[in-house]
Design a protein around this motif. Structure first.
Motif, PDB file in Angstrom:
ATOM      1  N   LEU A 113       0.808  -1.216   0.000  1.00 53.17           N
ATOM      2  CA  LEU A 113       0.000   0.000   0.000  1.00 53.17           C
ATOM      3  C   LEU A 113       0.847   1.274   0.000  1.00 53.17           C
ATOM      4  N   HIS A 114       2.118   1.136   0.338  1.00 50.34           N
ATOM      5  CA  HIS A 114       2.994   2.319   0.324  1.00 50.34           C
ATOM      6  C   HIS A 114       4.458   1.890   0.255  1.00 50.34           C
ATOM      7  N   ASP A 115       5.123   2.248  -0.824  1.00 54.06           N
ATOM      8  CA  ASP A 115       6.552   1.978  -0.973  1.00 54.06           C
ATOM      9  C   ASP A 115       7.158   3.003  -1.921  1.00 54.06           C
ATOM     10  N   HIS A 116       8.474   2.952  -2.040  1.00 54.00           N
ATOM     11  CA  HIS A 116       9.230   3.771  -2.995  1.00 54.00           C
ATOM     12  C   HIS A 116      10.134   2.821  -3.776  1.00 54.00           C
ATOM     13  N   PRO A 117       9.611   2.162  -4.798  1.00 51.04           N
ATOM     14  CA  PRO A 117      10.398   1.153  -5.523  1.00 51.04           C
ATOM     15  C   PRO A 117      11.416   1.787  -6.466  1.00 51.04           C
ATOM     16  N   SER A 118      12.222   2.675  -5.907  1.00 48.45           N
ATOM     17  CA  SER A 118      13.215   3.417  -6.673  1.00 48.45           C
ATOM     18  C   SER A 118      14.614   3.076  -6.170  1.00 48.45           C
ATOM     19  N   ILE A 119      15.603   3.290  -7.031  1.00 49.69           N
ATOM     20  CA  ILE A 119      16.998   3.076  -6.663  1.00 49.69           C
ATOM     21  C   ILE A 119      17.621   4.437  -6.378  1.00 49.69           C
ATOM     22  N   PHE A 120      18.426   4.498  -5.332  1.00 52.21           N
ATOM     23  CA  PHE A 120      19.101   5.734  -4.982  1.00 52.21           C
ATOM     24  C   PHE A 120      20.606   5.588  -5.193  1.00 52.21           C
ATOM     25  N   PRO A 121      21.329   6.691  -5.305  1.00 46.91           N
ATOM     26  CA  PRO A 121      22.777   6.596  -5.532  1.00 46.91           C
ATOM     27  C   PRO A 121      23.495   5.851  -4.426  1.00 46.91           C
ATOM     28  N   ALA A 122      24.531   5.117  -4.808  1.00 40.36           N
ATOM     29  CA  ALA A 122      25.344   4.407  -3.819  1.00 40.36           C
ATOM     30  C   ALA A 122      26.041   5.404  -2.901  1.00 40.36           C
ATOM     31  N   ASP A 123      26.455   6.531  -3.446  1.00 41.18           N
ATOM     32  CA  ASP A 123      27.113   7.596  -2.686  1.00 41.18           C
ATOM     33  C   ASP A 123      26.079   8.673  -2.395  1.00 41.18           C
ATOM     34  N   LEU A 124      25.610   8.722  -1.128  1.00 41.72           N
ATOM     35  CA  LEU A 124      24.530   9.652  -0.804  1.00 41.72           C
ATOM     36  C   LEU A 124      24.986  11.100  -0.725  1.00 41.72           C
ATOM     37  N   SER A 125      26.282  11.354  -0.850  1.00 42.79           N
ATOM     38  CA  SER A 125      26.722  12.744  -0.967  1.00 42.79           C
ATOM     39  C   SER A 125      26.244  13.327  -2.303  1.00 42.79           C
TER      40      SER A 125
END
Length: 400
Positions: free
Chosen positions: A61-73
């Motif tokens: 019912l609620h998610d963020h099926p996205s990929i984020f950068p390995a380096d969060l800077s």
């Protein structure tokens, strides 16, 4: 790990040339970013879990099926590009048939430090839908029948969601514009107050505004589902009263178990259920903790599920884990002011974890929720209601 047969290894925006048509970022792994944890089952339990995953529709019912950068800077640079990647491979390894995708909610800062601008929301939505249109594994979900189709065809139905209504400003017609773009669930507020009502961050809750009442009425007429997960207590109660349709608390927990602004008091949970609403359990890092489980994991998460189930009945609970592919804890630290983490987690001490064990991403969460229910002796009927039956019942009343 099994994989859905209809997945053909598509990667986001592969119809373009990375580095030429859009900026390249090194992305976090979709699978095995951290050591996988699966709840151990007996041989018979394992067989039952696999049968249920195959036979029953399973909805997040609620998610963020996205990929984020390995380096969060690089996260602010990545967000400003407005080209969020969908984790198709991760989703293909999940047990899900349908996922409510909350897009760049809280991080949609393409042109503004504050985010939530109308143009940015449409940019994000249009970019993601363009990407979806270039593949044939994930179905853009606009009606209940699309969820049944995804289950039958071994695909995933994706429901675009906007988590807070600030971008509509004072324009009721923008609800219809969002609906036309495919949005089927809209939050009243995202923690901070807007023209509709008060968010959960506020010291004082002024309730649903006159404009908010009109917006609720318009959403009911259009067939847009309503979410109050990040909404103030009084405002939520007034939304429930004003709505002619059931509403969702798509990703919450029980405030009785952990005294945090981010979680929901019993009176609101009961009011939601009495109007036929559905309550999804939240698993974003350091939200659904309990006095028994101060280290966030699948166990603290399911303690909230069991408490709310006993409070309102199995007919009104579901799962909205609020997970993603990447360093969720690091993302919270980077976007603390945007993502309802700063000042909403309560005053009691807790053990900060690098990730939520058993709930690292939508793939792992989907498997462990089912495994936990099987291990703890829930019947097939109860499991089906919690995985999808309750949500489908509400959507059939709400969507057009």
């Amino acid at each position: 790990m099994t994989i859905k047969s209809k997945f053909k290894n598509y990667k986001s925006y592969q119809y373009l040339e990375e580095g030429k048509d859009y900026r390249a970022f090194l992305m976090a792994p979709e699978i095995d970013r951290v050591p996988e944890y699966l709840i151990p089952l007996s041989l018979d339990e394992e067989k039952r879990a696999k049968r249920i995953a195959k036979d029953f529709i399973y909805i997040s019912l609620h998610d963020h099926p996205s990929i984020f950068p390995a380096d969060l800077s690089k996260i602010f640079e990545y967000s400003r590009e407005g080209r969020e990647r969908t984790a198709y491979n991760g989703l293909a390894h999940s047990d899900l048939d349908c996922i409510f995708d909350n897009l760049m909610d809280g991080t949609c800062t393409i042109t503004s430090k504050g985010g939530w601008k109308w143009e940015d929301i449409l940019f994000d939505l249009g970019m993601r839908l363009c990407d979806l249109a270039h593949q044939d594994f994930v179905i853009r979900c606009e009606r209940v029948e699309d969820i049944y189709r995804a289950h039958k065809e071994n695909r995933i139905a994706l429901v675009p969601v906007i988590e807070g209504a600030a971008p509509i400003e004072n324009e009721l017609d923008r609800i219809e514009i969002l609906y036309g773009f495919g949005v089927r669930l809209l939050g009243i507020t995202y923690s901070e107050s807007n023209a509709l009502g008060s968010g959960l961050k506020e010291k004082k809750d002024g309730g649903l505004t006159a404009f908010g009442e009109k917006a609720v009425e318009r959403m009911n007429k259009v067939g847009m589902a309503i979410d109050c997960s990040h909404v103030g207590i009084q405002t939520t109660l007034e939304v429930i009263e004003a709505s002619s349709k059931p509403i969702f608390l798509s990703h919450v927990g029980a405030k009785t178990l952990w005294n945090s602004k981010r979680l929901t008091p019993d009176e609101v949970l009961i009011a939601c259920a009495k109007k036929g609403g559905v309550i999804g359990i939240e698993a974003a890092p350091h939200t659904t903790l309990t006095e028994r489980h101060k280290e966030h994991s699948i166990e603290s998460y399911m303690e909230h599920f069991e408490y709310i189930k006993k409070l309102v009945g199995i007919e009104h609970v579901a799962f909205g884990p609020d997970t993603l592919y990447g360093d969720h804890v690091g993302l919270h630290h980077a976007y603390a002011a945007h993502l309802s983490t700063k000042g909403t987690q309560g005053v009691q001490p807790f053990e900060e974890v690098p990730y939520v064990k058993g709930m690292e991403n939508p793939t792992e969460a989907s498997k462990n929720i089912l495994r936990w229910l099987v291990k703890h002796g829930y019947s097939d009927e109860e499991i089906e209601k919690a995985l999808s039956g309750n949500i489908l019942r509400a959507l059939k009343q709400i969507w057009r």
